[in-house]
Design a protein around this motif. Structure first.
Motif, mmCIF file in Angstrom:
data_model
loop_
_atom_site.group_PDB
_atom_site.id
_atom_site.type_symbol
_atom_site.label_atom_id
_atom_site.label_comp_id
_atom_site.label_asym_id
_atom_site.label_seq_id
_atom_site.Cartn_x
_atom_site.Cartn_y
_atom_site.Cartn_z
ATOM 1 N N GLU A 1 0.825 -1.211 0.000
ATOM 2 C CA GLU A 1 0.000 0.000 0.000
ATOM 3 C C GLU A 1 0.860 1.261 0.000
ATOM 4 O OE1 GLU A 1 -2.693 -0.504 3.304
ATOM 5 O OE2 GLU A 1 -4.046 -1.753 2.121
ATOM 6 N N THR A 2 1.952 1.237 0.734
ATOM 7 C CA THR A 2 2.877 2.372 0.749
ATOM 8 C C THR A 2 3.502 2.554 -0.632
ATOM 9 O OG1 THR A 2 3.353 2.067 3.086
ATOM 10 C CG2 THR A 2 4.981 3.304 1.806
ATOM 11 N N GLU A 3 3.912 1.461 -1.241
ATOM 12 C CA GLU A 3 4.502 1.518 -2.581
ATOM 13 C C GLU A 3 3.497 2.067 -3.589
ATOM 14 O OE1 GLU A 3 6.209 -1.615 -5.875
ATOM 15 O OE2 GLU A 3 6.523 -2.060 -3.755
ATOM 16 N N ARG A 4 2.248 1.613 -3.498
ATOM 17 C CA ARG A 4 1.199 2.099 -4.394
ATOM 18 C C ARG A 4 0.990 3.599 -4.232
ATOM 19 N NH1 ARG A 4 -3.800 3.581 -3.839
ATOM 20 N NH2 ARG A 4 -3.995 2.734 -1.762
ATOM 21 N N ALA A 5 0.968 4.060 -2.978
ATOM 22 C CA ALA A 5 0.775 5.495 -2.722
ATOM 23 C C ALA A 5 1.923 6.307 -3.309
ATOM 24 C CB ALA A 5 0.657 5.739 -1.216
ATOM 25 N N HIS A 6 3.142 5.817 -3.196
ATOM 26 C CA HIS A 6 4.301 6.528 -3.753
ATOM 27 C C HIS A 6 4.221 6.578 -5.273
ATOM 28 C CE1 HIS A 6 7.190 6.701 -0.164
ATOM 29 N NE2 HIS A 6 6.009 6.369 0.297
ATOM 30 N N LEU A 7 3.822 5.472 -5.888
ATOM 31 C CA LEU A 7 3.688 5.447 -7.345
ATOM 32 C C LEU A 7 2.572 6.371 -7.816
ATOM 33 C CD1 LEU A 7 4.208 1.641 -8.045
ATOM 34 C CD2 LEU A 7 5.748 3.516 -8.688
ATOM 35 N N ASP B 1 1.502 9.061 -6.289
ATOM 36 C CA ASP B 1 2.024 10.421 -6.116
ATOM 37 C C ASP B 1 2.970 10.780 -7.262
ATOM 38 O OD1 ASP B 1 0.581 10.655 -3.794
ATOM 39 O OD2 ASP B 1 2.312 10.441 -2.456
ATOM 40 N N TYR B 2 3.809 9.849 -7.647
ATOM 41 C CA TYR B 2 4.781 10.079 -8.700
ATOM 42 C C TYR B 2 4.074 10.305 -10.044
ATOM 43 C CZ TYR B 2 8.538 9.207 -12.034
ATOM 44 O OH TYR B 2 9.424 9.316 -13.058
ATOM 45 N N ILE B 3 3.084 9.450 -10.342
ATOM 46 C CA ILE B 3 2.373 9.538 -11.615
ATOM 47 C C ILE B 3 1.528 10.799 -11.705
ATOM 48 C CG2 ILE B 3 0.529 8.453 -13.002
ATOM 49 C CD1 ILE B 3 1.665 5.733 -11.982
#
Length: 161
Positions: A147-153, A155-157
């Protein structure tokens, strides 16, 4: 005596991944243990009291002599009936315990638990019990990590960072 890893080698940490240390930091290091002469009836009370599925069998509360779970009780009860309730936990426990160390990655622990079909792994440092991790702990932490990784991606996108 329990050893970290298995005969195929120790389970080692992979670079940069979440480790068992991270899991223990969140859940704590308390481990419920019982001495080898504990009767199965008392074991059931302890499991219910602590709302857990397994305990480490330890003569001194530090060494790992074995592990006993709800599944062990059910299997023994199915084979021997109610008589198992007055037997010591050593009559039903697993003596060949698959232990882990704090520096092992969650991916390695998931692999070990799947391959060995175990749901609980005591955490051992220099032969001393330092925690226990269940498959539920591993899954919860892996979901949090994803979930943390998804949130970072996201945000990046979306450029919201």
């Amino acid at each position: 005596m329990a050893q970290a890893g298995t005969s195929s080698g120790p389970y080692r940490r992979q670079g940069g991944q979440m480790r068992i240390t991270d899991v223990l930091r969140g859940k704590g290091t308390q481990v419920v243990t019982v001495p080898p002469d504990t009767k199965v009836r008392r074991l059931l009370e302890i499991l219910a009291e602590h709302r857990i599925g397994a305990v480490v069998v330890s003569q001194d509360g530090v060494s790992v002599g074995g592990i006993v779970s709800e599944r062990d009780i059910v299997r023994a009860f199915a084979k021997r009936g109610a008589a198992v309730m007055s037997e010591p936990v050593t009559a039903i426990y697993t003596a060949d315990v698959h232990t882990i160390t704090p520096d092992i990655s969650l991916d390695e622990v998931m692999r070990m638990m799947t391959e060995r079909r175990v749901r609980h792994a005591p955490v051992v440092i220099d032969g001393a019990l330092r925690g226990i991790v269940s498959i539920g702990d591993v899954v919860k932490n892996r979901i949090d990590e994803l979930e943390t990784e998804r949130a970072h991606l996201t945000d990046y996108i979306t450029g919201t960072r």
